[in-house]
Design a protein around this motif. Structure first.
Motif, mmCIF file in Angstrom:
data_model
loop_
_atom_site.group_PDB
_atom_site.id
_atom_site.type_symbol
_atom_site.label_atom_id
_atom_site.label_comp_id
_atom_site.label_asym_id
_atom_site.label_seq_id
_atom_site.Cartn_x
_atom_site.Cartn_y
_atom_site.Cartn_z
ATOM 1 N N GLY A 30 13.939 -38.638 7.620
ATOM 2 C CA GLY A 30 14.763 -39.804 7.886
ATOM 3 C C GLY A 30 15.136 -40.589 6.648
ATOM 4 O O GLY A 30 15.689 -41.693 6.758
ATOM 5 N N CYS A 31 14.865 -40.040 5.470
ATOM 6 C CA CYS A 31 15.134 -40.794 4.238
ATOM 7 C C CYS A 31 16.596 -40.677 3.793
ATOM 8 O O CYS A 31 17.025 -41.395 2.906
ATOM 9 N N GLY A 32 17.331 -39.744 4.396
ATOM 10 C CA GLY A 32 18.754 -39.629 4.071
ATOM 11 C C GLY A 32 19.118 -38.457 3.178
ATOM 12 O O GLY A 32 20.282 -38.287 2.817
ATOM 13 N N LYS A 33 18.152 -37.629 2.841
ATOM 14 C CA LYS A 33 18.461 -36.538 1.905
ATOM 15 C C LYS A 33 19.436 -35.527 2.504
ATOM 16 O O LYS A 33 20.360 -35.077 1.821
ATOM 17 N N SER A 34 19.233 -35.183 3.767
ATOM 18 C CA SER A 34 20.175 -34.253 4.406
ATOM 19 C C SER A 34 21.528 -34.919 4.630
ATOM 20 O O SER A 34 22.573 -34.275 4.526
ATOM 21 N N THR A 35 21.494 -36.206 4.902
ATOM 22 C CA THR A 35 22.749 -36.951 5.061
ATOM 23 C C THR A 35 23.560 -36.881 3.772
ATOM 24 O O THR A 35 24.777 -36.636 3.794
ATOM 25 N N PHE A 36 22.866 -37.063 2.649
ATOM 26 C CA PHE A 36 23.582 -36.991 1.370
ATOM 27 C C PHE A 36 24.157 -35.599 1.170
ATOM 28 O O PHE A 36 25.318 -35.443 0.759
ATOM 29 N N LEU A 37 23.342 -34.567 1.486
ATOM 30 C CA LEU A 37 23.804 -33.191 1.299
ATOM 31 C C LEU A 37 25.087 -32.954 2.113
ATOM 32 O O LEU A 37 26.041 -32.351 1.626
ATOM 33 N N ARG A 38 25.084 -33.470 3.323
ATOM 34 C CA ARG A 38 26.215 -33.224 4.209
ATOM 35 C C ARG A 38 27.438 -34.056 3.844
ATOM 36 O O ARG A 38 28.547 -33.763 4.309
ATOM 37 N N CYS A 39 27.220 -35.068 3.038
ATOM 38 C CA CYS A 39 28.381 -35.821 2.544
ATOM 39 C C CYS A 39 29.162 -35.005 1.516
ATOM 40 O O CYS A 39 30.374 -35.157 1.369
ATOM 41 N N ILE A 40 28.426 -34.155 0.800
ATOM 42 C CA ILE A 40 29.049 -33.482 -0.341
ATOM 43 C C ILE A 40 30.198 -32.586 0.114
ATOM 44 O O ILE A 40 31.241 -32.525 -0.540
ATOM 45 N N ASN A 41 30.002 -31.896 1.247
ATOM 46 C CA ASN A 41 31.119 -31.069 1.733
ATOM 47 C C ASN A 41 31.685 -31.603 3.057
ATOM 48 O O ASN A 41 32.278 -30.874 3.835
ATOM 49 N N ARG A 42 31.437 -32.877 3.275
ATOM 50 C CA ARG A 42 32.011 -33.607 4.404
ATOM 51 C C ARG A 42 31.615 -33.027 5.757
ATOM 52 O O ARG A 42 32.387 -33.064 6.719
ATOM 53 N N MET A 43 30.406 -32.501 5.817
ATOM 54 C CA MET A 43 29.923 -32.040 7.116
ATOM 55 C C MET A 43 29.685 -33.223 8.061
ATOM 56 O O MET A 43 29.672 -33.058 9.282
ATOM 57 N N ASN A 44 29.488 -34.406 7.468
ATOM 58 C CA ASN A 44 29.286 -35.583 8.315
ATOM 59 C C ASN A 44 30.561 -35.973 9.059
ATOM 60 O O ASN A 44 30.511 -36.785 9.985
ATOM 61 N N ASP A 45 31.700 -35.404 8.656
ATOM 62 C CA ASP A 45 32.939 -35.662 9.392
ATOM 63 C C ASP A 45 32.800 -35.233 10.856
ATOM 64 O O ASP A 45 33.504 -35.729 11.741
ATOM 65 N N ASP B 288 20.071 -26.540 3.034
ATOM 66 C CA ASP B 288 19.302 -27.517 3.796
ATOM 67 C C ASP B 288 18.037 -26.844 4.314
ATOM 68 O O ASP B 288 18.065 -26.159 5.331
ATOM 69 N N GLU B 289 16.949 -27.011 3.591
ATOM 70 C CA GLU B 289 15.665 -26.390 3.915
ATOM 71 C C GLU B 289 15.818 -24.893 4.217
ATOM 72 O O GLU B 289 15.474 -24.428 5.303
ATOM 73 N N PRO B 290 16.318 -24.131 3.268
ATOM 74 C CA PRO B 290 16.687 -22.738 3.548
ATOM 75 C C PRO B 290 15.502 -21.818 3.786
ATOM 76 O O PRO B 290 15.688 -20.714 4.294
ATOM 77 N N ALA B 291 14.300 -22.251 3.418
ATOM 78 C CA ALA B 291 13.156 -21.342 3.562
ATOM 79 C C ALA B 291 12.104 -21.885 4.518
ATOM 80 O O ALA B 291 11.050 -21.282 4.671
ATOM 81 N N SER B 292 12.401 -23.002 5.163
ATOM 82 C CA SER B 292 11.346 -23.627 5.976
ATOM 83 C C SER B 292 11.029 -22.817 7.231
ATOM 84 O O SER B 292 9.971 -23.008 7.830
ATOM 85 N N ALA B 293 11.947 -21.924 7.632
ATOM 86 C CA ALA B 293 11.675 -21.121 8.822
ATOM 87 C C ALA B 293 11.214 -19.714 8.453
ATOM 88 O O ALA B 293 11.150 -18.841 9.309
ATOM 89 N N VAL C 157 23.492 -25.404 -7.420
ATOM 90 C CA VAL C 157 22.724 -25.343 -6.171
ATOM 91 C C VAL C 157 22.100 -26.712 -5.903
ATOM 92 O O VAL C 157 21.452 -27.290 -6.773
ATOM 93 N N VAL C 158 22.330 -27.211 -4.714
ATOM 94 C CA VAL C 158 21.683 -28.453 -4.280
ATOM 95 C C VAL C 158 20.867 -28.126 -3.045
ATOM 96 O O VAL C 158 21.404 -27.605 -2.064
ATOM 97 N N ILE C 159 19.573 -28.387 -3.099
ATOM 98 C CA ILE C 159 18.691 -27.966 -2.015
ATOM 99 C C ILE C 159 17.885 -29.143 -1.489
ATOM 100 O O ILE C 159 17.329 -29.926 -2.256
ATOM 101 N N VAL C 160 17.880 -29.269 -0.181
ATOM 102 C CA VAL C 160 16.996 -30.235 0.480
ATOM 103 C C VAL C 160 15.749 -29.486 0.916
ATOM 104 O O VAL C 160 15.845 -28.408 1.504
#
Lengths: 225, 292
Positions: free
Chosen positions: B82-97, B212-217, B239-242
């Protein structure tokens, strides 16, 4: 392993390093006393006690490795563990040098060069170790710098002591002595020079402890070599 | 969310110049991609945010984030949930649109162009800024078609076999799947599926890859393969990785950004500095497990 236990482990490591330093300093005091009092029993106690110091070292090394492997520490925690890992090596070496004092005491059979005050040098080194460990315990950067400054004084005193011994030896007239007496004198001189050298090295180990403590406290490697 | 928006490549944008973020112009010619020259170890900023605020409805997810992300390095974003790191990542390519309640204020520059300018086509943007997600999401198609998907959408079908092979090699997957390219991508293991998604992303030669957490699963072996791959990808891509895994951030990234509660970017520095001697006590407390 829960993170709560991790904090307890860090506290335990710090306390165990301090305990090891107490044991090592006690061995050093005993070694100096054995030298001063020609106390063979005390000398043997120091020599045989080195096994305990070695075991403490191995136990603490294991604690550090476990923390690194299982907790992946970072930042100040990492620096504390890394510094402790190095400091216990210095303490173990001080223990070895204290054992040397015990061995010199066993071999010595007469007073030579009373003008060289081994007890004074020993007291200075003990104070340096003690203060270095206080700096570690209290995370005092100022204390670390002060230890480094004092080592220059110790080095000068040790150098002066060695000069006295060598000069006196050169100036001693040995013509009237038996071969056995000359041999004994040379052994005593040799032991005295080794004692001075070992005390000077103990001072260096105290500086190492201060240097690693400074790294631990301020991420500053200025005193490391 | 459509499958297309989950990948680097997106349909319907095959006629634009690859270096352009502008909305497509009807009738324009397809332009073959021309990769700019790339030098390793560059410190040139490729992504920059200035005073970036993001809101979901009335809730603020990011607060005045200023950051400069260097080209062809791995930048890790860490912080509690909930700190906003994924939100920031998704801003970069406008996924938050794609989130109706999301509102973005401030500047987010990609190659010195504000990606939220009116004339920026998000689809064109996402072709240059690919994304890989926590759960591998290959299309229910063959391995070959998964990788070729974006290329076909962009009408870049010349030497398609070579391009597919190159992408699979770039994703360190070729040796494992070269004999089964016609089999479904869904038949692969989790780690292989994730590398297939990376192959699909790099097939269209983006400039940036967001992860976005590409190896967590993934299991430890697959995680190690992905981490090795990320290191290799940084030779050619930014490369930008959360990640929630701080040790992973320490292992693989050049720079680390630490977001803390409230969407605040508290510290951004060389990864070594962050994990050995962070400037901020709050960051120290977070990474040593005393907070969060």
């Amino acid at each position: 392993m829960p993170r709560k236990d991790y904090q307890t482990q860090l506290t335990d490591l710090r306390e165990n390093v301090l305990y090891m330093s107490e044991v090592v300093m006690e061995r050093l005091r005993m070694g100096l006393d054995a030298l001063e009092q020609k106390d063979d029993e005390l000398a043997w106690e120091v020599i045989e006690g080195d096994e305990e110091v070695n075991q403490l070292y191995l136990d603490l090394e294991g604690e550090c490795i476990d923390l690194l492997a299982l907790q992946q520490p970072v930042a100040s925690d990492l620096r504390m563990i890394a510094a402790s890992f190095k400091i216990i090596t210095d303490l173990e070496r001080i223990g070895d040098l204290a054992t040397n004092l015990g061995e010199y005491s066993l071999d010595a059979d007469q007073d030579v060069f009373p003008e060289v005050d081994i007890q004074e040098l020993g007291s200075l080194t003990l104070d340096m170790i003690e203060d270095a460990m206080v700096a570690y315990d209290e995370e005092s950067a100022d204390g670390c710098y002060e230890i480094a400054d004092r080592d220059d004084d110790l080095d000068a005193l040790c150098e002066r002591a060695s000069e006295i011994v060598v000069r006196d030896l050169i100036e001693t007239e040995l013509e009237n002595n038996t071969e056995q007496e000359v041999e004994t004198l040379l052994q005593d001189v040799s032991r005295l020079l080794l004692t001075v050298r070992d005390l000077e090295r103990i001072g260096d180990h105290a500086v190492n402890i201060a240097a690693r403590t400074l790294y631990m406290v301020e991420n500053d490697d200025e005193l490391i070599y | 969310m459509s499958k297309e928006t989950m990948t680097t490549s997106n349909p319907g944008t095959e006629t634009e110049d690859d270096d352009s973020l502008a909305s497509p112009t009807p009738g324009s010619e397809a332009v073959e991609e021309s990769s700019p020259s790339r030098s390793s170890g560059s410190e040139r900023t490729v992504i920059e945010s200035r005073n970036l605020d993001v809101y979901y409805g009335t809730e603020q997810a990011l607060q005045s984030v200023d950051i400069q992300i260097p080209e062809r390095q791995v930048t890790a974003m860490i912080g509690p949930s909930g700190c906003g790191k994924s939100t920031f990542l998704r801003c970069i390519n406008r996924m938050n649109d794609l989130i109706d309640a999301a509102r973005v204020e401030g500047d987010l520059l990609f190659q010195n162009k504000n990606v939220y300018d009116d004339d920026v086509d998000p689809v064109a943007l996402r072709r240059r800024i690919g994304m890989v997600f926590q759960q591998p999401n290959p299309f229910p198609k063959s391995i070959y078609d998964n990788v070729a998907y974006g290329l076909r959408l962009q009408n870049k079908t010349e030497n398609l076999d070579e391009k597919v092979e190159e992408a699979l090699k770039g994703a360190a997957l070729w040796d494992e799947v070269s004999h089964q390219l016609d089999e479904s991508g869904l038949e692969l293991s989790g780690g292989q599926q994730q590398r297939l998604c990376i192959a699909r992303a790099i097939a269209v030669d983006p400039e940036v890859i967001l992860m976005d957490e590409p190896a967590s699963a993934l299991d430890p072996v697959a995680t190690s393969q992905i981490e090795d791959l990320i290191d290799e990808l940084a030779q050619d891509y930014t490369v930008v990785i959360v990640t929630h895994n701080m040790q992973q951030a320490a292992r693989i990234s050049d720079k680390t950004a630490v977001f803390l509660t409230g969407g605040e970017l508290v510290e951004f520095d060389d990864t070594q500095k962050i994990f050995e001697n962070p400037e901020h006590q709050r960051v120290e407390d977070y990474i040593t497990g005393k907070f969060g």
